[in-house]
Every structure is written in C-alpha cells, then in structure tokens.
Write an enzyme that holds these catalytic residues in place. Sequence first.
Site, short mmCIF file in Angstrom:
data_model
loop_
_atom_site.label_atom_id
_atom_site.label_comp_id
_atom_site.label_asym_id
_atom_site.label_seq_id
_atom_site.Cartn_x
_atom_site.Cartn_y
_atom_site.Cartn_z
N GLY A 19 83.15 59.10 115.94
CA GLY A 19 81.89 58.67 115.95
C GLY A 19 80.71 59.83 115.51
N PHE A 20 79.64 60.38 115.55
CA PHE A 20 79.36 61.59 115.55
C PHE A 20 79.97 62.96 116.47
CE2 PHE A 20 75.51 58.95 114.52
CZ PHE A 20 75.04 59.67 113.33
N GLU A 74 61.80 50.65 116.95
CA GLU A 74 62.51 50.21 115.68
C GLU A 74 62.56 48.53 114.62
OE1 GLU A 74 63.59 54.63 114.45
OE2 GLU A 74 65.29 53.11 115.06
N ASP A 120 77.99 60.49 124.29
CA ASP A 120 77.86 60.08 124.81
C ASP A 120 78.69 59.70 126.23
OD1 ASP A 120 75.58 59.69 123.57
OD2 ASP A 120 75.57 56.89 122.47
N ALA A 150 72.35 60.54 119.37
CA ALA A 150 73.58 62.10 117.56
C ALA A 150 73.31 63.19 117.74
CB ALA A 150 73.15 61.48 116.77
#
Lengths: 456, 456
Positions: free
Chosen positions: A32-33, A189, A323, A340
């Site tokens: 991931g990030f 969103e 996370d 993020a």
Amino acid sequence: MNHSQTGNFNFEPDNLSIPSTHKKRIVIIGGGFAGINFVEKINTKLYQVVLFDRYNYHTFQPLLYQVATAGLEPDSICGPLRKVCKSKKDLYFRMLKVQRVDTKEKRVHTLLGSLEYDYLIIATGAKTNYFGNDNIEKHAFPLKQVVHALELRSQLFQLFEKAELRRGTDEVDRLLTFVIVGGGPTGVEMAGALAEMKKHVLPHDYPEIDFTKMKVYLLEGVDRLLPAMSESSSESSRKYLESMGVDVRLNTFMKDYDGRTVVLDNGEEILTDTVVWAAGVKSNIIDGIDADLNKGRFHVDEYNRVYAPGNQSVYENIYALGDVAFQFSEQYPNGLPGVAPVAIQQGDYLGKSFNRIAKNKEVRPFNYLDKGTMATVGRNKAVADLPLNIRFSGFIGWVTWMFVHLMYLIGFRNKLVVFVNWLWSYLNYDRGIRLIIRPAQKNWEETDELIEKSLQ
Amino acid sequence: MNHSQTGNFNFEPDNLSIPSTHKKRIVIIGGGFAGINFVEKINTKLYQVVLFDRYNYHTFQPLLYQVATAGLEPDSICGPLRKVCKSKKDLYFRMLKVQRVDTKEKRVHTLLGSLEYDYLIIATGAKTNYFGNDNIEKHAFPLKQVVHALELRSQLFQLFEKAELRRGTDEVDRLLTFVIVGGGPTGVEMAGALAEMKKHVLPHDYPEIDFTKMKVYLLEGVDRLLPAMSESSSESSRKYLESMGVDVRLNTFMKDYDGRTVVLDNGEEILTDTVVWAAGVKSNIIDGIDADLNKGRFHVDEYNRVYAPGNQSVYENIYALGDVAFQFSEQYPNGLPGVAPVAIQQGDYLGKSFNRIAKNKEVRPFNYLDKGTMATVGRNKAVADLPLNIRFSGFIGWVTWMFVHLMYLIGFRNKLVVFVNWLWSYLNYDRGIRLIIRPAQKNWEETDELIEKSLQ
C-alpha cells in the site's frame, strides 16, 4: 505446513527462491502507500528487501469510488508492484499472503513456504469493519479493493437495466434507492458521484426511467459529515450534497439490512437493493505477533517499532506502518489518523531511518506533517482544509483536490490517463466506463483464495 | 415460458416495456459492428428500433489481444450500447439475450418476456469454434469477448508469478511455454505481442526468471500465415515473427490438449499451461428460424434477406448481417469474409436501405468495398494489403494499422485513451496494465448467465 500436500512441490520451500546474502534482510508485508514509499526510499545496497502482497498491484484507494461510478478504469488507479520494484537490485516481490509470523524463529509463513527475516515491517493496512453484523457483511457493498469497486459498478448498471424493464412498478423505487453508510470521505464522495450521475449521465442513458424517483441517502452516526475535517468543511459538504438532492441523515445509524430493507435506529425503514458500507475499517492484524494492540492496531513507538504486550518494551526488529499502526503524538492523543498521508510519510521515514541505521547515523523520531485534508463532492464542489487555517471550497477546492490526487498516482501513464478521463468527463458531463463485466456478487474472498491457490 | 416461475413478475411481460406506435418496429439482435452501424444510419422518425444484446457494451474485437497482453484497458475498446443509442428517439436498448424467434407470430423471446417485430435483423456475430473437441474447449483460452481477454491476462501474469517461485525446476519450462493455434490476424497479433513482452517488458518485471526459456509457438493448418492476405504479407509476417523468436509451424494441426500437453498431428508433444485458441469461429445462430444455412451461417440474398430452406425464396422481413450472414458476390464465390469491414458496411447499407424503403425509393443490392486488410506483428512491424495492389509493411504498415484502428474505435474518449496508451508503450517499451484481478478460470458462460438472471 505439510509440503507434501501441495502437489509438485519440488523447489526449495524454505526461502521462497530468495537468495541469501551477507546483508540484513528486511521483509515488508503490504504494497500500500506505506509499503511502496518504504521501498522507494530504502537503499538496497545496504539491505536485501522482500515485499509481500496478496495482489500484484498497488491500489490508490482514495479513487476507488470513481471506479465504482464509471469515471475511471481500474487499471488507471493501480500500479503493478513489480514495476515499483524493478528499479532496484536485491529487492524482491512475492505475490503471496503472509499467513502468520513466528517471532522466535524470525520467519514469515505463506501457503507456499516460509522466509526468515532480520527486520519485519507490517504495512498490511485495513479492511472493512462490519462491527460484527453478519447481515450487513453479507448484503452490503464495501469499497476497499478494486474488486469491490468493479462489483459495485456492475451492480449499479445492472440495476438500471432492471429498472427499465420494470418500468411502472413499485419495484423501481427500491431499485433506484441507494443508501451509503458512513459520512467520511468515501461516503461523501460516493454520494456526490451518484447524485452527479443521476443529474448528468443516467437520464441520457435511460430516457425511459423517471430519475426523480432515484434517491441517494447518506447516513452518518455523529452530528456532522467529514468529522475529521473543520466544521466549516463539514457544513459545506452537507450543503453541497443536499443541493444535489442527497438525503443526508446525521446522528443516524443503520441497525440492520437484510438485502432488501434498511432499518435505521429510529425505526424508519428504507427499501433498497444497494447499501454501500463505508462506515468503518479494522486493521489487517497478522497472526503470531505477541504485541500491544490499541484500537485493534499494532501500538508503535515514535520510531514505529511495535510494542510488546504491557507497553513497556518494543520489538527491536518489528515495525508497523500506516493503517495497521497506532502511534501517539502530542497533536494526536488518540493516535494518528488512518489516512494515506500518514502511511506515505511513515513509509518514507522508515526507509530513510533504515538507511541511517546502516550508516550508524542517529535516527530521529517520526513526526507527522499534516498537509491538509480534502474531499470532493462533485463538479466544482470540494472542500479542503489546509495548514495555517487555509480553507478552500467550491471550484478552487475541486481543482486542488484533482491536482493533489493526480500527483500521488503511481506512474506517469496513470496520471495522464486519469487526467484525460477527468477532462473528458468535465467537458462532456459524461462518465465513459459503464461496462457490466461480471455479475454483482460478493465473491472476492473466494477470488483471492483462487488466485493464491493457482500459484501452488 | 411460465412467467409465474420468475418471481415478482408484475410488469407487462409481452412487450418488454416497449411502447406501441404507428410506426413499423425493427428488432435488431446484436450490438456488434453490424448492429451499431445499422443503428447509426436508421432514421427513427420512420421506424421504431429495438436493439438487443446480452452485454451492455460493444466490443472492438480486433484489439482484444491487446487487452489480453496488458496493452489496453478493457474499457478503452468497448463502447456502452446505451451511449450509441442515446442520440435517437424511439430507439430502445434491451440487455437481454434473445433465446428464440417465432417467425409465424413474428416475436422474439427472451428470459423476461417477448416482443413482436415487423422486421427482424440478425447481427449476432460469431463465437469460438472448437470443432467438437471438448478437451480443447475445456482447457484452451478463446479470445472473442472482453471476459476472455481478462481471463487470459490474469493467466499470463499468474504464470509469471508462479514461474518465479518455481525457479530452477523443470516446471518453469512448461509455465513459460505458450501455444497459439490459428495463424489468422488474432493468432499472429497475439504471438507478436507475447514475443514483444518477452523482449521488452517481462525481463524488467521478473529479473529472476530466465526468459530465454520462454517459448511462443504459433500453429497454422495451411501452408502460410494470414491466408486471407497476399502471399507477400504472409511471408513478411512469418519473417517478422521468426525474427522475434516465435516458433511458427505451418501445415500443423493441434490434435488434442489436456491442459498440460499439446499433441500435434505429427505426434510431437509440447508441454504448456496455456493454449490460446484462435483457430476458428462459428456463427451465433438463433433458434426458431427455418432458414437456408451455408457454412453454418444464414444464407442471405444481395439485399441481406435470409433465404428460406431450398434457397428459392427469401423472408421479406428477416435480415442477417456480418459474421452470421453468408452472402455470395462475384468476387467472393465462397462468401464474403467474416471480418469487421463487411459487418460495418452491411449495417450501414441496411440502415440506409430501410430509410429508402420507407420513402418508396429504390433499394440497390449490397456491394462490398474491400478497403484492405491489415495485421500488426509488433513494434514497427505490420503488414497491410490495400486496394490497387498497394502493400505496406514495416513502420509504415504499422502506423497505418494504428491509424485505421483508432478511426474505427467508438467515441472520442476511447480514441484518445488508446492513443495515449500506444504512445506511452511505444516511447517506453512498456505495457502499463498488469493487474491480476480474477483467477484464470473459464467461468464466463456462468458469468453471462448470472448477469442475465440478475435482471429477473
């Protein structure tokens, strides 16, 4: 693990084809990030690095809702992890899920064998949290992975096809009702994107459907949307959504959902085939690490080292990022947020720290620099809280949001393709990608399993 | 069909929610090249038109091999059929498979009800033909639909992940062997794309794999590749492929394949996990039409009307177009070829003809204008036979191929995104899209069924 069970298992299973070198081996779980930023910074002349992920790609999760609502191709927001890794020697990628860790033997175990580590970095991120409600888990659509976004996209367009065939019946109301649970960025969103489709895209595609019947609900348990942002951004986003026709319900919980009927905590019922569950996440904890957990995350010190139970000592060779990590700071007494930028900065920090350790330089504690928070609601409508109390909304907020998201996308090709798509959608009030390529069903766990088993 | 079996079936089933008007109703089955070109030309002030397709999108089949080899996103080569339809009034799309036709009652029947027609146009195209070999059907990968291309892409990248884990074993040879059956454009282009990936993309992604072991075979039953093209183009394409390391076997048939071992007609065996079957197609014939079939296709007259058995009379109100139609012409005594340009021109022709009929103007017979044939083998390598004996190969052929394919893609967004991707790949020797998003398994028929059942 009994290797004789796995068929033609005639290669050396205990190192997963990773060569031994004189260098210390860092095993990092999760692309991931946090993972990819660590990999970018780490000097592989100083360490051997092995990256594990169950997928062969990095997912830019903040844009998954655009895949689900036909604005972007899944490939545009994903980066092949082997591409991320290919610029460095002695950096290996293994598309395998780490099933457990043995901290005494310093080994990670997978379905296909195990690997020894000197340092272990856990960057496994988070998954959808249903808070124990099996009904919701069974019937609602999550939005954390590419497969989820594709399922949701197929679901949406199948429903519209169905609604057209059912024209004139009561069923249409249920088919055209969408309930989104969770007023964080994903929920806001997603609700905004559906409201935009209702206004600009769907009436052209389905001229026979009466879209005044289409309803989008957004449920949030506390008294404002985007609770992590400023009150003025919360207020703006609510006003934007309501002006677009979204029914925003604050202080409202979904008690249950059986696939047809949403039951709210005030007893109200909403009939719908589609609940998008964006109400919470939980960390992907790895088995076998006897650690201090805080809010279900690995409690780490200011160097991102994982605390042993009791919170008195840390593992010198086990780190957690993003996370899956819980880290205090003065500004964040409840822990750094699961966003993020924290993962990106921690990955970056830890890569550099390892390089300093190898050169016997002093390592400074991690310091999170909040560069701001943003959410987009729709065309020309976004909110942004930047440092120094700078707040944008409307068109400027929206352009800022697009610019920042493009910047963080992996690879120039993706930036370019996403930009072209956004420009196209903006100029044409259109969403180009409306393929139903699979039936909407919640088969992604099975899918993951089948992919992994195919490697045996 | 017993409607009481299908649950909440409380809408009027016998017209699929299509209104009745004073105009004649044209039902067209299939949104391929023929279907969408018909729809584009037909004047819906003169007729009511209803388009059926089991998918909600048009597929640009000539570029499927690029989806399978990670060069393009599936969304870039597909166009939503509702978008194709949205510019016209009294034009309806129904995402339903037509199961059978009743020519006496003039009705098409679907899972969800039936619809009366005045005119019926069959444009259902073709599907993969395994010539009755169940083994091959079970184990080989076809390449006719988007789902096929996605399965094949996942298969390829799963194999490479697996090969890396199996490094140093005999198994790797089998994993890295690819057999493509059929030397038509699909087979040639697929073999070329794999050879390019072997050279430019894969060694960077999988530095641990010895790609000198990767083998690509292309089998063709007759004595040259691209048998529908000129001999010089056949020869050029063979030379190109061989220069790229493809093992081209002419006059060679695959007798059998059990998922592991390919058996050739000369008794030779090739071990492989991946056979791409591009060796033949058969038409998607619709049940219930008592027609004259030729080579398994609806025999049509020069106005594209379907012949009744015996070839003496035609149905005045049933037409067939494209791959499902068999039409003689002086130049083509064995029938027009099953290629996109024929379908495009026939769709175009029939739309205009219907407009002329409604205005009592004379209708001329269909006349196929051969604008040339092309195939691309790789970077700067393509062959093109154009009218007047003009032949291109090499770089100019390749640019021509790209230009023509871009021109025929549906919609400006797709043209733009495909162009950006091609430019990117060309400049960077890269293929951007390498996601494994589903397990490689042949579940697409089930998938189609589930999608359709979800509409009930």
